[in-house]
Structure formats: C-alpha cells, structure tokens
Design an enzyme around this catalytic site. Structure first.
Site, PDB file in Angstrom:
ATOM      1  CD  GLN A  29      -4.768 -10.296  -1.594  1.00 35.64           C
ATOM      2  OE1 GLN A  29      -5.138 -11.444  -1.740  1.00 35.64           O
ATOM      3  NE2 GLN A  29      -3.808  -9.748  -2.323  1.00 35.64           N
ATOM      4  N   GLY A  30      -2.391  -8.375   1.025  1.00 36.95           N
ATOM      5  CA  GLY A  30      -1.786  -7.056   1.026  1.00 36.95           C
ATOM      6  C   GLY A  30      -1.927  -6.369  -0.318  1.00 36.95           C
ATOM      7  CD1 TRP A  32       2.777  -5.266  -0.481  1.00 35.48           C
ATOM      8  CD2 TRP A  32       2.832  -7.487  -0.510  1.00 35.48           C
ATOM      9  NE1 TRP A  32       2.816  -5.688   0.827  1.00 35.48           N
ATOM     10  CE2 TRP A  32       2.856  -7.050   0.844  1.00 35.48           C
ATOM     11  CE3 TRP A  32       2.865  -8.858  -0.767  1.00 35.48           C
ATOM     12  CZ2 TRP A  32       2.903  -7.935   1.917  1.00 35.48           C
ATOM     13  CZ3 TRP A  32       2.907  -9.735   0.314  1.00 35.48           C
ATOM     14  CH2 TRP A  32       2.923  -9.266   1.632  1.00 35.48           C
ATOM     15  CB  VAL A  35       0.944 -12.975   4.337  1.00 34.42           C
ATOM     16  CG1 VAL A  35       1.863 -13.652   5.352  1.00 34.42           C
ATOM     17  CG2 VAL A  35       1.519 -11.630   3.927  1.00 34.42           C
ATOM     18  CG  ASP A 141       1.955  -0.108   3.871  1.00 35.40           C
ATOM     19  OD1 ASP A 141       1.214   0.868   4.133  1.00 35.40           O
ATOM     20  OD2 ASP A 141       1.518  -1.241   3.625  1.00 35.40           O
ATOM     21  CG  ASP A 158       4.181  -6.872   5.447  1.00 39.82           C
ATOM     22  OD1 ASP A 158       4.868  -7.914   5.471  1.00 39.82           O
ATOM     23  OD2 ASP A 158       2.938  -6.882   5.451  1.00 39.82           O
TER      24      ASP A 158
END
Length: 306
Positions: A29-30, A32, A35, A141, A158
C-alpha cells in the site's frame, strides 16, 4: 472493494482488457494507492491509483506521469508495460520485481555486502537516477523501499508517483501532519522546512537536488544498515534536518572514512545548489577504494550487529 476489470493501453491509441481474476493479492500500500501482483503476458505489478478519474485536473496529472513512464527504458529502471487510462480505474502496469527491496537487503543481509558490492549497488542507483534526470523526471520518493535488488541488479521503482499523493489525500486532510516512519530521513532541508498539515505532499518543493539528497540517505543505509538518527522522534528530526545541524553529528558519529564521508557531505549539503548531480556522483563512487586496496579507514567494511 471488488477488483475491477482493467482496460490497459500499451500506447495512447491501443488498449487491451485485463480480467479481474488475473489480479492477485495486494503487494504493498503506497501513498497514492495499492500495488497488485497480476498476470498479463507474464507476471506484472499493477499500481492502482486511488484518485478521482472523473476529475479533469487529477486525470491530467495522472496522464503526465504515464507519459513519463512511457519514455523510459533502462536496465536500472522498472519496465513500463501499459496503463489503464479509462476512469474510474486508473493504473500503471510495470514488470514485476522478483528480488527484494534494498531496505530489506541492508537490514537482513547487510553482513553479505562488502565495499565492492556497496559501490556497485550505489553506482546502479546513480546510473538509473541519472537516466531519469536526463529525461527531466524527478523521482520525489527515492528511498530504499523503492529500490529492488535481484541477481546483482538494481531496479528503481515508483518514480513520479509521489506527486499523486496529495491528490489521493485531498479530502482526507486534517490538522495532523502524518509522517511515515523513516520518511524524514530522505527529505532535503528545503522540503522539511515547507512541511505542514496545510501543505499537500504534491506541493512540496521536490527537485533533482532533493533526489540527490535522498540518494545520500540510501548510501548511508548501505554503509550502516539503517537510517540516520533512527531513535529520535519525528519532531526532533524535523528540526535537525531543517536546520542541517543533524548532518554534521551523523557524519561525525558514523566515522566512515574520508571518501564515503565526502560523498555523504556533498549529497546532504544544506543548499540544494551545492549538491552534485548524479554524473559527478558516478565519478566520486568510481574513486572509492576497492576491496583489494588499502582502505583509508576500516569503517568501510560492513559491521554486523554482533
């Protein structure tokens, strides 16, 4: 939420559908979105972005990031394979990294990294980042969790997606500044000084120089297996990084030897214009002592916790 069917575009003109049953579990979980591991002409990573695809400003920002991905092809950069550009489901599809993150490598297998291996990993990151910067792509990032290492090869992932984070969080914002563990360590002073609950992540002053600062932190991790100032609270880190007081203390305490310290000092310069680009950084890394030569200081060797 049910996993959607995705219509994936390989180019802006052609598209193909991916049935929902080809998407496997969430890998990470990012900031944004999520995935997923999926299957499409082999194993792929599907980055589903949690943004309002019907908002034209958001959609325009997403398309800009897709264009950045489409123009890249480099052995040290994740391979772009397609994108879902049809609202409400927006996604970027890339090759799936089979290795482990550099974050895991330095913390779980660090004792296996000699100075030659550390230099090679750092050189691969610098090569990949230099390629992205040559295309005017800012990562925003860069951190060890976004760098994969597999069979002696580094892959940067990413890039650019952090710019979507402020859009994702829009409407979830409150008066609390949320700081994920370790995030501060990668942020340049000019970014830290702008941080506040009122400023969205995508409004922070990210730049190529800020990417270089973040690389410095990864290079430090390769040397010592953790972030600098690990045990300090976030508020203290913010002050130390923003005032640049912490950098001098970190370098003095690390005692890593002349060559490594020079690289870290350059990357962590308090003024962004004083940081080198990735091209001279490649030259600095090339000049590092090799394992079969006399080192300027034994700190170049990896020290296990034992």
């Amino acid at each position: 939420m049910d996993t959607p069917n995705l219509r994936i575009q390989r180019t802006m003109a052609t598209s193909v559908s991916i049935p929902a049953d080809t998407l496997d579990s969430v890998v990470v979980q990012g900031h944004w979105g999520k995935v997923h591991r999926g299957r499409w002409h082999g194993e792929v990573a599907i980055r589903l972005l949690e943004i309002d695809g019907n908002n034209q400003d958001h959609l325009k920002l997403f398309k800009k990031e897709v264009m950045n991905y489409r123009q890249t092809r480099h052995e040290n950069v994740i391979l772009f394979m397609g994108a879902c550009m049809a609202p409400p489901h927006l996604a970027i599809i890339t090759s799936f990294c089979q290795g482990v993150t550099l974050y895991s490598v330095v913390r779980e297998r660090g004792h296996m990294l000699d100075i030659n291996k550390i230099r090679q990993i750092a050189q691969d990151i610098v090569t990949g980042m230099g390629y992205l910067h040559a295309k005017n792509i800012i990562h925003k990032d860069l951190k060890s969790k976004n760098v994969f290492y597999d069979t002696n090869r580094v892959v940067i992932t990413d890039f650019g997606l952090f710019g979507m984070a402020g859009v994702v969080q829009e409407g979830r914002r409150n008066n609390v500044l949320r700081i994920p563990r370790g995030w501060i360590d990668y942020l340049a002073p000019e970014i830290v000084r702008k941080m506040s609950p009122e400023v969205a992540e995508d409004q922070l002053p990210f730049s190529k120089a800020a990417d270089v600062y973040a690389f410095g932190t990864i290079f430090y991790e390769l040397q010592l297996g953790d972030w600098p100032m690990t045990n300090l609270p976030a508020e203290t880190k913010i002050w130390l990084v923003g005032s640049n007081v912490g950098v001098k203390k970190v370098l003095a305490d690390a005692n890593l030897g002349k060559e490594v310290t020079e690289i870290l000092s350059a990357c962590w310069s308090s003024e962004d214009e004083n940081r080198p680009t990735f091209t001279p950084l490649a030259d600095m890394l090339e000049k590092l002592p090799k394992l079969n030569r006399r080192l300027s200081h034994p700190g170049h060797f990896w020290k296990t916790p034992e």
